[in-house]
Design a protein around this motif. Sequence first.
Motif, short mmCIF file in Angstrom:
data_model
loop_
_atom_site.label_atom_id
_atom_site.label_comp_id
_atom_site.label_asym_id
_atom_site.label_seq_id
_atom_site.Cartn_x
_atom_site.Cartn_y
_atom_site.Cartn_z
N PRO A 1 0.64 -1.09 -0.05
CA PRO A 1 -0.08 -0.03 -0.29
C PRO A 1 0.76 1.38 -0.01
O PRO A 1 1.76 1.28 0.46
CB PRO A 1 -0.82 -0.08 1.24
N GLU A 2 0.20 2.36 -0.51
CA GLU A 2 1.12 3.60 -0.74
C GLU A 2 0.15 4.69 -1.02
O GLU A 2 -0.98 4.42 -1.38
CB GLU A 2 2.17 3.56 -1.58
N ALA A 3 0.25 5.87 -0.42
CA ALA A 3 -0.39 7.03 -0.61
C ALA A 3 -0.55 7.49 -2.21
O ALA A 3 0.40 7.13 -3.13
CB ALA A 3 0.10 8.10 0.11
N PRO A 4 -1.62 8.07 -2.69
CA PRO A 4 -1.90 8.51 -3.94
C PRO A 4 -0.83 9.23 -4.45
O PRO A 4 -0.48 9.10 -5.71
CB PRO A 4 -3.22 8.94 -3.97
N PHE B 1 15.32 2.54 -2.52
CA PHE B 1 14.31 3.03 -1.85
C PHE B 1 14.55 2.73 -0.04
O PHE B 1 13.72 3.66 0.68
CB PHE B 1 12.86 2.41 -2.24
N ALA B 2 15.47 1.92 0.12
CA ALA B 2 15.62 1.76 1.72
C ALA B 2 16.71 2.61 2.20
O ALA B 2 16.83 2.72 3.16
CB ALA B 2 16.02 0.17 1.63
N SER B 3 17.22 3.32 1.32
CA SER B 3 18.41 4.37 1.66
C SER B 3 18.15 5.65 1.51
O SER B 3 18.08 6.18 0.23
CB SER B 3 19.65 3.85 1.10
N ARG B 4 17.83 6.55 2.39
CA ARG B 4 17.58 8.04 1.93
C ARG B 4 18.92 8.75 1.58
O ARG B 4 18.68 9.47 0.62
CB ARG B 4 17.08 8.82 3.27
N ALA B 5 19.98 8.02 2.00
CA ALA B 5 21.25 8.68 1.48
C ALA B 5 21.48 8.28 -0.15
O ALA B 5 21.77 9.25 -0.97
CB ALA B 5 22.53 8.05 2.19
N LEU B 6 21.28 7.16 -0.57
CA LEU B 6 21.31 6.82 -2.00
C LEU B 6 20.27 7.70 -2.85
O LEU B 6 20.55 8.20 -3.89
CB LEU B 6 21.10 5.21 -2.23
N LEU B 7 18.98 7.92 -2.21
CA LEU B 7 18.09 8.56 -3.09
C LEU B 7 18.26 10.09 -3.14
O LEU B 7 18.27 10.79 -4.25
CB LEU B 7 16.73 8.38 -2.22
N ILE C 1 11.54 13.03 -1.68
CA ILE C 1 12.55 12.09 -1.18
C ILE C 1 12.12 11.18 0.08
O ILE C 1 12.21 10.02 0.02
CB ILE C 1 14.00 12.55 -0.88
N ASP C 2 11.53 11.87 0.87
CA ASP C 2 10.76 11.34 2.19
C ASP C 2 9.89 10.36 1.75
O ASP C 2 9.50 9.18 2.23
CB ASP C 2 10.39 12.15 3.13
N ALA C 3 8.95 10.67 0.55
CA ALA C 3 7.98 9.84 0.11
C ALA C 3 8.40 8.88 -0.60
O ALA C 3 7.67 7.54 -0.31
CB ALA C 3 7.22 10.73 -0.77
#
Length: 596
Positions: A113-116, A223-229, A242-244
Amino acid sequence: MTRPGPPDELLAGAGEYAESIRTAQDELIRTAPESVLMIVGGPGTGKTDTALRRVAWLLDDPELGLTSGEVLVVGPSHAFARRTRALLEAWGHDGVAHSSIDGLLPKAVTGRPEAPYVTRLKGEARMAGLLGRALEKRRKRQAYLPSVITVRGRVVRLDPATIERVIATAKASEATAGDRRRLLRAALVAGTQDPRLILDAADQLADRLWPEFEATTFLAELFASRALLTEAAAGEFTDREIDALCRVTAEDPPFSDADLPLLDEAEHLSGLEPQTYAHVVVDEAQDLSPMQLRAVSRRSSTGSLTVVGDMAQSTGPWARDDWHDVLAHLPSEMPHVHRELRFGYRVPRQIFDLAAELLPTAAPSVQPPTTVRDGTADPVIAPVDPAGRAAVVVAAAADHAADGRSVVVICPARCRDEIEAALRAEELPWGTAPGDGRGPAITLLSPHEAKGLEFDAAIVVEPGFIVDDDPRGHRLLYTALTRATGHLHLVGAPEDLPADPGTHGGAPGLVADEPGLTEAGPAEPGLAPEPSPPGLAPEPSPPSEAPPVVLDPAVQEQIDMVAQALAETLLGSLTPELWPVALDRLIELISPDPAA
């Protein structure tokens, strides 16, 4: 082989328009294949059949030399793919590839599930740039050459010059993974005293230099790494975005449907190309995200495409109001040919007149087609209370099926269980995919699943729920009402149904309202009502102070989600001083009244 053409039994009612319809369709069918042909038009104008007849013409032309295996037809659902396959096979063209859009993409376990607004963000074209940068940085990290490798406790020293030569040779020759490994082994083992040890070291080094690429692993790690994103975003994405995208916790299933086009893009960027075709047909294209359109486009080896759709039926996360955003993500090497079919002959006039009253709210910029065929029956309006709803629906379906008609029950999710239970209780043959003349005559579908399909009779359950349950609910209802080629039933709460068909010349007075459909009222909360034709609506009441509206919690949640998505778009795309301008423009675009 049966020569494909417009069905005579439907065109028989088109009168003087029949020849114009045939001529317009034949012109599109014979458009040069070296093009991106866009076939647009309202429900019942024959868009899909024209596109399939075009496929038949391309395959039958000996000068083109096209085979069935070189053609792909993409649609919105598996049910749609079954229909297109059945039609082309009936015309003698076996072997054409048919697929839903999701069936075309890499396989992965979905359902996360994820937000629209996250779904929409993942569909944006700039995601391709983010994935490209992330993959390039991953390769650079993996390309680090160690000076030694340890094999079974023994140290093997490496010659950097030799390895660089192998890498350069492999890159220049575009060697396969196996050939790259063999080149490295041969270069390192020459002149050694312990070839077995060196071969094991070469294999370890090959795994580091050219690791096998798994798109699912790559995307999950990104997607598991904020640093990579953040590194891959390169300033093109806001911190909020990025947080999303970042998944702070692992969940099962690991992917959403919106991730499938991203996996396809990642495979493409890594050099893993999908099967391609000389010509690709894509139907219901108005609903596809830029990333989905990129995936479809790369399946065409030549850039030759037939694109089919209707903007008035554009729904889902990528609902649009014009074709410019679709065109921007299609191949540009070939000329774009845009053609509109103007005559509707599949949906009877009585049914289309009912559905068309939704257009001022659902799609104010869309000009409805000219309907040229009268049906044999007016729409049936059946007001019911919830306790009797399923019985009325099933009785109507059974009657039509007994008369040999194909029947669809278009049902919102919150009514589905009771309809299924009633069908089972009556021991009626039914299914969730359209029959081909041998299977069940009754098909149960959601409004989204019914897109692109047609039936002799359609029973639309609780139109008010359909409007309430989706941000583009009016368009979904418009789509649902136009699936019938002969008979239409509307079953639901009295306040959500149109007036009796006899009220004004057989065309029910249908005006979109919240939470359903009534004779009058605002088309959307906060918007002025669409003016009714003179003499068809009661005189308006004097203005008064309206009490605060208390919304159903589910409706309020849907509104909050839409508002959040709009806020994310404003925050991420425009500076604060431009927000009022954008909001004013938004009101202009969605208002059914130009003076609003």
